[in-house]
Design an enzyme around this catalytic site. Structure first.
Site, PDB file in Angstrom:
ATOM      1  N   LYS A  87       0.839  -1.148  -0.104  1.00 40.54           N
ATOM      2  CA  LYS A  87      -0.038   0.241  -0.105  1.00 40.54           C
ATOM      3  C   LYS A  87       0.836   1.235   0.011  1.00 40.54           C
ATOM      4  O   LYS A  87       0.620   2.687  -0.566  1.00 40.54           O
ATOM      5  CB  LYS A  87      -0.662  -0.323   0.772  1.00 40.54           C
ATOM      6  CG  LYS A  87      -2.713  -0.848   1.111  1.00 40.54           C
ATOM      7  CD  LYS A  87      -2.769  -0.764   2.268  1.00 40.54           C
ATOM      8  CE  LYS A  87      -3.731  -1.824   2.254  1.00 40.54           C
ATOM      9  NZ  LYS A  87      -3.561  -3.512   3.348  1.00 40.54           N
ATOM     10  N   GLU A 237      -9.272  -3.609  15.077  1.00 38.46           N
ATOM     11  CA  GLU A 237      -8.907  -2.386  15.136  1.00 38.46           C
ATOM     12  C   GLU A 237     -10.454  -1.237  14.886  1.00 38.46           C
ATOM     13  O   GLU A 237     -10.276  -0.641  13.494  1.00 38.46           O
ATOM     14  CB  GLU A 237      -8.047  -1.605  13.725  1.00 38.46           C
ATOM     15  CG  GLU A 237      -6.848  -0.090  13.242  1.00 38.46           C
ATOM     16  CD  GLU A 237      -6.565  -0.648  12.280  1.00 38.46           C
ATOM     17  OE1 GLU A 237      -6.479  -1.818  11.610  1.00 38.46           O
ATOM     18  OE2 GLU A 237      -5.559   0.216  11.503  1.00 38.46           O
TER      19      GLU A 237
END
Ligand SMILES: [Zn+2]
Length: 441
Positions: A87, A237
């Site tokens: 990413k 998360e």
């Protein structure tokens, strides 16, 4: 070319004298530590390796050249056990629209589908590793988005990159996909085949509270057991205390009597549990032998963000409580210049500095240098992250004499030794990636 402050002798055998090493990172006894947990030592370097570690000033003058570090802190090259090289650095073409987790997911997914060719992924992964190398990193574990056609693109690139970087940075990869994908046998077969062909014996996914979570975890654990894989999960998360997939992973590990290594990343909502729930979950992690990595920079960026409201929560997991219970704990970089984190450069000195501030690792005893060195090396199953006689002379040298000097400046003048030689620490120029940033957005 910049090699940092240290003027090393141009010789295959030399001595580094009067440096401070975290005692927790020295293999061996007899090195008394100061109040910062630092031991003053001399190192003999010969033929790319550490030939001896001695208390500073203990041995008589020898015949080999000497580099006097004047009490500066040295570290082994560091170990980054949770990153996203695939990413990295897409921010210029795909920023996070609002800085939220949902914004990050949508932006990164859109960019992946539009732009992640082998050429694009390879260029950004290599760029990121050059940053990590220049900063003094010895090993990197990356997660690779593993969905649909991307599996056949990113995993062969990873295998090529790992081979190209062998000897400089040890690179490992773990697959990343939402837990519900595990319920799809076609998807699982493709992921397991990619890991077997190109991977590092690592399987994993992102866990959150879906109704079929236990079934998905059973599929993953069974696949790991059948193939002898370790496991690496992205866990909870979230700021929702109802997010307790961490406990379900521990339950699954115990249910399957899993003997491989398990690393759980993030675990943000653990720090928002009621004390009795937190204690129960941590006890299960300990029993199941699960290690935890906190990603303080990324968590601080994404968690508790709402427009117009000042954040109240740092976003990090209950790292002190985990450590106190005997759970192996570490910190790592996570994302760099992508929608999940707008900043970052795979610099573990920065991660340790900011992690110390965000997690208040200071005033909680020495030994936190383990969190970016010895502990992640053990989890990754590699020889790194310690200073040992016979080990390759891979070191990070600084002018800082204590942690306040170390953490007050970015240590931009550090020297990095690989096999006893100072490397060029010039960072790659972002302009190198400009030709990739005009793509579909
Ligand atoms: Zn991550």
């Amino acid at each position: 070319m910049t090699t940092g402050f240290a003027r090393l002798p141009d010789a295959s055998a030399f001595r580094l004298v009067d440096l401070r090493l975290p005692a927790c990172l020295i293999e061996g006894e007899g090195f008394p530590a100061d109040r910062d947990g630092l031991a003053r030592v001399d190192l003999a370097i010969a033929d790319c390796r550490i030939a001896a570690i001695e208390p500073a000033g203990a041995s008589a003058e020898g015949t080999v050249p000497v580099c006097d570090l004047d009490g500066g802190i040295a570290l082994p090259r560091l170990v980054d056990c949770h990153t996203h090289l695939d990413k990295g650095h897409i921010w210029p073409r795909r920023p996070n629209p609002d800085g939220t987790f949902a914004g990050a997911l949508a932006a990164a997914g859109g960019d992946r589908e539009a732009n992640w060719s082998a050429r694009d992924v390879r260029a950004r992964m290599d760029f990121a590793l050059r940053c990590a190398f220049a900063h003094g990193t010895a090993a990197v574990r990356t997660h690779l988005d593993s969905l649909g056609d991307q599996i056949g693109i990113s995993w062969p690139v990873h295998a090529e990159i790992r081979a190209e970087w062998a000897g400089r940075i040890a690179v490992q990869a773990s697959p990343l996909f939402g837990a519900e994908e595990a319920l799809d046998p076609v998807h699982m077969a493709a992921v397991v085949a990619a890991v077997k062909a190109h991977g590092d014996g690592l399987l994993g996914c992102v866990t959150y509270m879906i109704p079929e979570l236990d079934r998905a975890l059973d599929i993953l654990f069974r696949a790991a057991i059948e193939n002898g894989f370790d496991l690496d999960f992205h866990v909870d998360e979230s700021n929702d205390p109802a997010a307790r997939s961490l406990e379900r992973i521990a339950d699954a590990a115990l249910r399957h009597r899993f003997e491989g290594k398990i690393l759980c990343g993030h675990c943000c909502s653990l720090s928002l549990q009621a004390p009795e729930d937190e204690a129960r979950i941590i006890a299960k992690l300990r029993e199941a032998g699960i290690a935890v990595v906190s990603l303080p920079l990324c968590n601080m960026y994404l968690q508790d963000r709402r427009a117009g409201r000042t954040p109240r929560w740092r976003g990090v997991t209950a790292l002190h409580e985990l450590k106190a219970a005997g759970v192996p704990v570490m910190i790592a970089s996570d994302n760099t210049r992508d929608p999940f984190y707008a900043y970052g450069d795979l610099d573990l000195v920065e991660v340790l500095r900011e992690g110390t501030r965000i997690l208040q690792l200071d005033h909680s005893g020495p030994g936190w240098a383990n969190a970016v060195a010895r502990t992640p090396a053990q989890v990754m199953g590699i020889e790194a992250g310690v200073v040992a006689v016979g080990a390759r002379a891979d070191l990070l040298l600084t002018r800082a004499r204590d942690w306040t000097e170390f953490f007050s400046r970015p240590q931009a003048d550090r020297s990095v030794l690989v096999a006893g030689r100072a490397i060029d620490r010039t960072l790659p120029d972002y302009r190198e990636l400009d030709h990739l940033m005009g793509q579909t957005s």
